[in-house]
Design a protein around this motif. Structure first.
Motif, PDB file in Angstrom:
ATOM      1  N   VAL A   1       2.531  -1.493   4.888  1.00  0.00           N
ATOM      2  CA  VAL A   1       3.485  -0.518   4.965  1.00  0.00           C
ATOM      3  C   VAL A   1       4.863  -1.031   4.970  1.00  0.00           C
ATOM      4  CG1 VAL A   1       4.460   1.835   6.071  1.00  0.00           C
ATOM      5  CG2 VAL A   1       1.846   1.206   6.070  1.00  0.00           C
ATOM      6  N   SER A   2       5.720  -0.565   4.207  1.00  0.00           N
ATOM      7  CA  SER A   2       7.087  -1.115   4.241  1.00  0.00           C
ATOM      8  C   SER A   2       8.274   0.169   4.298  1.00  0.00           C
ATOM      9  CB  SER A   2       7.500  -2.003   2.905  1.00  0.00           C
ATOM     10  OG  SER A   2       6.891  -3.054   2.990  1.00  0.00           O
TER      11      SER A   2
ATOM     12  N   GLY B   1       1.933  -6.996   7.480  1.00  0.00           N
ATOM     13  CA  GLY B   1       1.343  -5.809   7.997  1.00  0.00           C
ATOM     14  C   GLY B   1       2.445  -4.601   7.581  1.00  0.00           C
ATOM     15  N   VAL B   2       3.400  -4.618   8.754  1.00  0.00           N
ATOM     16  CA  VAL B   2       4.446  -3.733   8.549  1.00  0.00           C
ATOM     17  C   VAL B   2       5.674  -4.344   8.383  1.00  0.00           C
ATOM     18  CG1 VAL B   2       5.629  -1.737   9.763  1.00  0.00           C
ATOM     19  CG2 VAL B   2       3.079  -2.025   9.849  1.00  0.00           C
ATOM     20  N   GLY B   3       6.555  -3.718   7.367  1.00  0.00           N
ATOM     21  CA  GLY B   3       7.764  -4.435   7.293  1.00  0.00           C
ATOM     22  C   GLY B   3       8.988  -3.321   7.377  1.00  0.00           C
ATOM     23  N   ILE B   4       9.847  -3.594   8.391  1.00  0.00           N
ATOM     24  CA  ILE B   4      10.860  -2.488   8.619  1.00  0.00           C
ATOM     25  C   ILE B   4      12.137  -3.355   7.878  1.00  0.00           C
ATOM     26  CG2 ILE B   4      12.144  -0.990  10.199  1.00  0.00           C
ATOM     27  CD1 ILE B   4       9.257  -1.164  11.870  1.00  0.00           C
ATOM     28  N   TRP B   5      12.807  -2.684   7.051  1.00  0.00           N
ATOM     29  CA  TRP B   5      13.836  -3.226   6.308  1.00  0.00           C
ATOM     30  C   TRP B   5      15.187  -2.656   6.689  1.00  0.00           C
ATOM     31  CZ3 TRP B   5      12.342  -7.831   5.096  1.00  0.00           C
ATOM     32  CH2 TRP B   5      10.800  -7.933   4.846  1.00  0.00           C
ATOM     33  N   PRO B   6      16.437  -3.140   6.267  1.00  0.00           N
ATOM     34  CA  PRO B   6      17.574  -2.499   6.549  1.00  0.00           C
ATOM     35  C   PRO B   6      17.765  -1.375   6.234  1.00  0.00           C
ATOM     36  CG  PRO B   6      17.972  -4.907   5.448  1.00  0.00           C
ATOM     37  CD  PRO B   6      16.469  -4.485   5.417  1.00  0.00           C
ATOM     38  N   GLY B   7      18.324  -0.519   7.564  1.00  0.00           N
ATOM     39  CA  GLY B   7      18.512   1.079   7.339  1.00  0.00           C
ATOM     40  C   GLY B   7      17.172   1.771   7.631  1.00  0.00           C
ATOM     41  N   ALA B   8      16.179   1.242   8.010  1.00  0.00           N
ATOM     42  CA  ALA B   8      15.105   1.989   8.224  1.00  0.00           C
ATOM     43  C   ALA B   8      15.122   2.059   9.792  1.00  0.00           C
ATOM     44  CB  ALA B   8      13.693   1.326   7.882  1.00  0.00           C
ATOM     45  N   ASN B   9      15.503   3.354  10.457  1.00  0.00           N
ATOM     46  CA  ASN B   9      15.741   3.273  11.832  1.00  0.00           C
ATOM     47  C   ASN B   9      14.861   4.590  12.538  1.00  0.00           C
ATOM     48  OD1 ASN B   9      17.875   1.493  11.467  1.00  0.00           O
ATOM     49  ND2 ASN B   9      19.122   3.073  11.071  1.00  0.00           N
ATOM     50  N   ASN B  10      14.497   4.239  13.546  1.00  0.00           N
ATOM     51  CA  ASN B  10      13.903   5.296  14.586  1.00  0.00           C
ATOM     52  C   ASN B  10      12.579   5.997  14.088  1.00  0.00           C
ATOM     53  OD1 ASN B  10      16.283   5.410  16.156  1.00  0.00           O
ATOM     54  ND2 ASN B  10      17.289   6.838  14.629  1.00  0.00           N
ATOM     55  N   ASN B  11      11.827   4.865  13.796  1.00  0.00           N
ATOM     56  CA  ASN B  11      10.429   5.216  13.206  1.00  0.00           C
ATOM     57  C   ASN B  11       9.589   4.811  14.487  1.00  0.00           C
ATOM     58  OD1 ASN B  11      10.960   5.754  10.244  1.00  0.00           O
ATOM     59  ND2 ASN B  11      11.925   3.990  10.515  1.00  0.00           N
ATOM     60  N   SER B  12       8.191   5.416  14.351  1.00  0.00           N
ATOM     61  CA  SER B  12       7.175   5.034  15.427  1.00  0.00           C
ATOM     62  C   SER B  12       6.024   4.262  14.785  1.00  0.00           C
ATOM     63  CB  SER B  12       6.839   6.473  16.157  1.00  0.00           C
ATOM     64  OG  SER B  12       6.007   6.214  17.164  1.00  0.00           O
ATOM     65  N   ILE B  13       5.638   3.264  15.090  1.00  0.00           N
ATOM     66  CA  ILE B  13       4.332   2.748  14.688  1.00  0.00           C
ATOM     67  C   ILE B  13       3.748   2.332  15.856  1.00  0.00           C
ATOM     68  CG2 ILE B  13       3.541   0.652  13.399  1.00  0.00           C
ATOM     69  CD1 ILE B  13       7.193   1.335  13.004  1.00  0.00           C
ATOM     70  N   HIS B  14       2.401   2.952  15.782  1.00  0.00           N
ATOM     71  CA  HIS B  14       1.664   2.845  17.157  1.00  0.00           C
ATOM     72  C   HIS B  14       0.172   3.009  16.732  1.00  0.00           C
ATOM     73  CE1 HIS B  14       0.703   7.256  17.257  1.00  0.00           C
ATOM     74  NE2 HIS B  14       1.830   7.402  16.736  1.00  0.00           N
TER      75      HIS B  14
ATOM     76  N   ALA C   1       0.840  -1.073  -0.086  1.00  0.00           N
ATOM     77  CA  ALA C   1      -0.135  -0.074   0.068  1.00  0.00           C
ATOM     78  C   ALA C   1       0.821   1.362   0.002  1.00  0.00           C
ATOM     79  CB  ALA C   1      -0.802  -0.088   1.150  1.00  0.00           C
ATOM     80  N   VAL C   2       1.902   1.315   0.688  1.00  0.00           N
ATOM     81  CA  VAL C   2       2.739   2.439   0.973  1.00  0.00           C
ATOM     82  C   VAL C   2       4.271   1.902   1.242  1.00  0.00           C
ATOM     83  CG1 VAL C   2       3.278   4.446   2.251  1.00  0.00           C
ATOM     84  CG2 VAL C   2       0.894   3.774   2.052  1.00  0.00           C
ATOM     85  N   ILE C   3       5.026   2.643   0.401  1.00  0.00           N
ATOM     86  CA  ILE C   3       6.576   2.376   0.696  1.00  0.00           C
ATOM     87  C   ILE C   3       7.299   3.773   0.974  1.00  0.00           C
ATOM     88  CG2 ILE C   3       8.798   1.926  -0.268  1.00  0.00           C
ATOM     89  CD1 ILE C   3       7.441  -0.354  -1.966  1.00  0.00           C
ATOM     90  N   ILE C   4       7.954   3.610   2.162  1.00  0.00           N
ATOM     91  CA  ILE C   4       8.701   5.086   2.266  1.00  0.00           C
ATOM     92  C   ILE C   4      10.261   4.625   2.202  1.00  0.00           C
ATOM     93  CG2 ILE C   4       9.373   6.533   3.982  1.00  0.00           C
ATOM     94  CD1 ILE C   4       6.658   6.196   5.304  1.00  0.00           C
ATOM     95  N   SER C   5      11.015   5.230   1.409  1.00  0.00           N
ATOM     96  CA  SER C   5      12.559   5.022   0.911  1.00  0.00           C
ATOM     97  C   SER C   5      13.277   6.428   1.118  1.00  0.00           C
ATOM     98  CB  SER C   5      12.561   4.547  -0.468  1.00  0.00           C
ATOM     99  OG  SER C   5      13.987   4.281  -0.555  1.00  0.00           O
ATOM    100  N   ASP C   6      14.238   6.508   1.788  1.00  0.00           N
ATOM    101  CA  ASP C   6      15.230   7.594   1.836  1.00  0.00           C
ATOM    102  C   ASP C   6      14.190   8.843   2.050  1.00  0.00           C
ATOM    103  OD1 ASP C   6      17.690   6.591   1.288  1.00  0.00           O
ATOM    104  OD2 ASP C   6      17.160   6.246  -0.648  1.00  0.00           O
ATOM    105  N   SER C   7      13.356   8.792   2.983  1.00  0.00           N
ATOM    106  CA  SER C   7      12.511   9.865   3.440  1.00  0.00           C
ATOM    107  C   SER C   7      12.221   9.913   4.851  1.00  0.00           C
ATOM    108  CB  SER C   7      11.365   9.805   2.578  1.00  0.00           C
ATOM    109  OG  SER C   7      11.243   9.369   1.297  1.00  0.00           O
ATOM    110  N   SER C   8      12.138  11.192   5.527  1.00  0.00           N
ATOM    111  CA  SER C   8      11.782  11.324   6.961  1.00  0.00           C
ATOM    112  C   SER C   8      10.877  12.138   7.135  1.00  0.00           C
ATOM    113  CB  SER C   8      13.243  11.958   7.438  1.00  0.00           C
ATOM    114  OG  SER C   8      14.394  11.042   7.098  1.00  0.00           O
ATOM    115  N   ARG C   9      10.483  11.996   8.384  1.00  0.00           N
ATOM    116  CA  ARG C   9       9.423  12.747   8.938  1.00  0.00           C
ATOM    117  C   ARG C   9       7.990  12.803   8.322  1.00  0.00           C
ATOM    118  NH1 ARG C   9      13.940  15.498   8.587  1.00  0.00           N
ATOM    119  NH2 ARG C   9      12.930  17.109   7.086  1.00  0.00           N
ATOM    120  N   ASN C  10       7.808  11.402   7.720  1.00  0.00           N
ATOM    121  CA  ASN C  10       6.423  11.383   7.049  1.00  0.00           C
ATOM    122  C   ASN C  10       5.439  11.016   8.080  1.00  0.00           C
ATOM    123  OD1 ASN C  10       7.283  12.629   4.314  1.00  0.00           O
ATOM    124  ND2 ASN C  10       8.492  10.793   4.604  1.00  0.00           N
TER     125      ASN C  10
END
Length: 381
Positions: A225-226, A248-261, A202-211
């Motif tokens: 969401v990946s 559901g949610v995939g957090i992959w190498p180098g995706a750090n300090n995200n909040s999923i709540h 549904a959604v991918i976030i890559s090299d992106s912050s504060r979204n």
């Protein structure tokens, strides 16, 4: 009459984008741009009326509006928007822009564009290149559209170096790969959309912050969401994620300090969460229900997993070669009593991975009953 119709639609857009957030934690801060220019019409009669949407856009100036009637729909066009305008369709389901299976259907090249009221379909199918809507600029609003059936390997909406952009109240379905892809984009908000039957995520976030990905409904995609390499300090909250083929949610190498709540993840076939080679992420106040594995950590460290419900998963949690993770006051349906909950995992010796050491993590004070985790509308799932 036409101008009154346009003013009415504009007023509705302002109302949509100023709905109060009822004290939620997510970091949303945006406003709809204001337009003071002329109105250009497409597909109707009278002055300022054009045959194609691109003609109207090419004759518009910053601050103008382009209103597209549905009598001449579908419009077989590829739009390039180089001015800050408001592009409004008469009816979301019947005002159609069709890319005839080639390239991007709509490209935003200017800042402060609003697009609403269209069906956008049939882009080309070049992976990570072709999209129904691609925004290469900032502070745009994409709201109240149907973005559907774009190419076999294409994206519904591609935010490509686009910051402070809002994607809200859209129906995003049956796109070949992702529904929305954020690449090199910052401070964007993806809110109140429906994502279904997209070929990948549904959604991918890559090299992106504060979204912020908030209050979306996501079902029957391959995954929801990946977070990819360079996805840092993003927030995923108050979403419904159900019936994905993979996770559901995939957090992959180098995706750090995200909040999923405060998400509700149900019946995602393999994983509720899968976290691989990532650090410092927070998984809090989620309900993870009905997956093969509720959460799996692989070589992921300093993750905080707290105040979640783990219910009716084949395996609630497992980890491999992951250290310094904290498990705090989660509810586990396979745990009874007041003593600590043991989470089983394993460690492999780096120089001989055939040697496996069985290991445990501990949730010292597990919750005795499930948390009631309300959605933003107050309903408890």
């Amino acid at each position: 009459m036409k101008k009154r119709l346009l003013l009415g639609i504009t007023f509705l857009l302002v109302i949509i984008l100023s709905i109060p957030t009822h004290g939620m934690i997510v970091k949303i801060g945006f406003q709809s741009p204001t337009y003071f220019g002329s109105t250009h019409y497409v597909g109707g009669d009278g002055p300022n009326n054009y045959t194609t949407i691109q003609q109207a856009i090419s004759n518009a100036s910053n601050g103008d509006a382009v209103f597209v009637f549905d009598e001449s729909s579908p419009y077989f066009e590829h739009l390039i928007i180089n001015v800050s305008i408001q592009l409004i369709g008469e009816n979301t389901t019947t005002t159609i822009i069709d890319g005839e299976n080639q390239g991007d259907v709509v490209i935003f090249n200017a800042d402060d564009i609003t697009m609403a009221g269209f069906t956008v379909q049939h882009s080309g199918d070049t992976p990570k290149v072709d999209a129904g809507i691609e925004t290469r600029s900032n502070r745009n609003v994409i709201t109240g559209n149907r973005v559907i059936q774009n190419g076999r390997y294409a994206i519904g909406i591609l935010l490509n170096g686009s910051s402070d952009t809002v994607v809200t109240e859209n129906f995003i379905s049956e796109n070949g790969n992702e529904g929305v892809f954020l690449q090199d984009s910052f401070n964007c908000t993806i809110k109140n959309n429906i994502f279904t039957r997209n070929g990948h995520c549904a959604v991918i976030i890559s090299d992106s912050s504060r979204n912020v990905i908030v209050q979306n409904t996501m079902y029957e995609n391959y995954a929801t969401v990946s977070l990819w390499q360079g996805a840092i300090d993003n927030e995923i909250a108050w979403n419904l994620m159900r019936n994905q083929e993979y996770s559901g949610v995939g957090i992959w190498p180098g995706a750090n300090n995200n909040s999923i709540h405060h998400n509700y993840l149900s019946n995602n076939s393999l994983y509720g969460f899968i976290i691989t080679c990532a650090e410092g992420n927070i998984i809090a106040n989620n309900t993870i229900w009905g997956s093969n594995e509720g959460i799996r950590l692989i070589m992921s460290n300093t993750t905080m997993i707290k105040f979640n419900n783990f219910i009716d998963n084949n395996i609630n949690a497992v980890f491999e070669n992951s250290s310094f993770n904290r498990w705090k006051q989660n509810y586990w349906d396979d745990h009874h009593g007041i003593w600590p909950k043991c989470i089983k995992g394993l460690m492999r010796i780096p120089w001989n991975k055939t040697i496996v050491i069985h290991w445990i993590n501990i949730d010292w004070f597990p919750a005795q009953k499930p948390y009631e985790i309300p959605l933003m509308d107050g309903e408890v799932r």
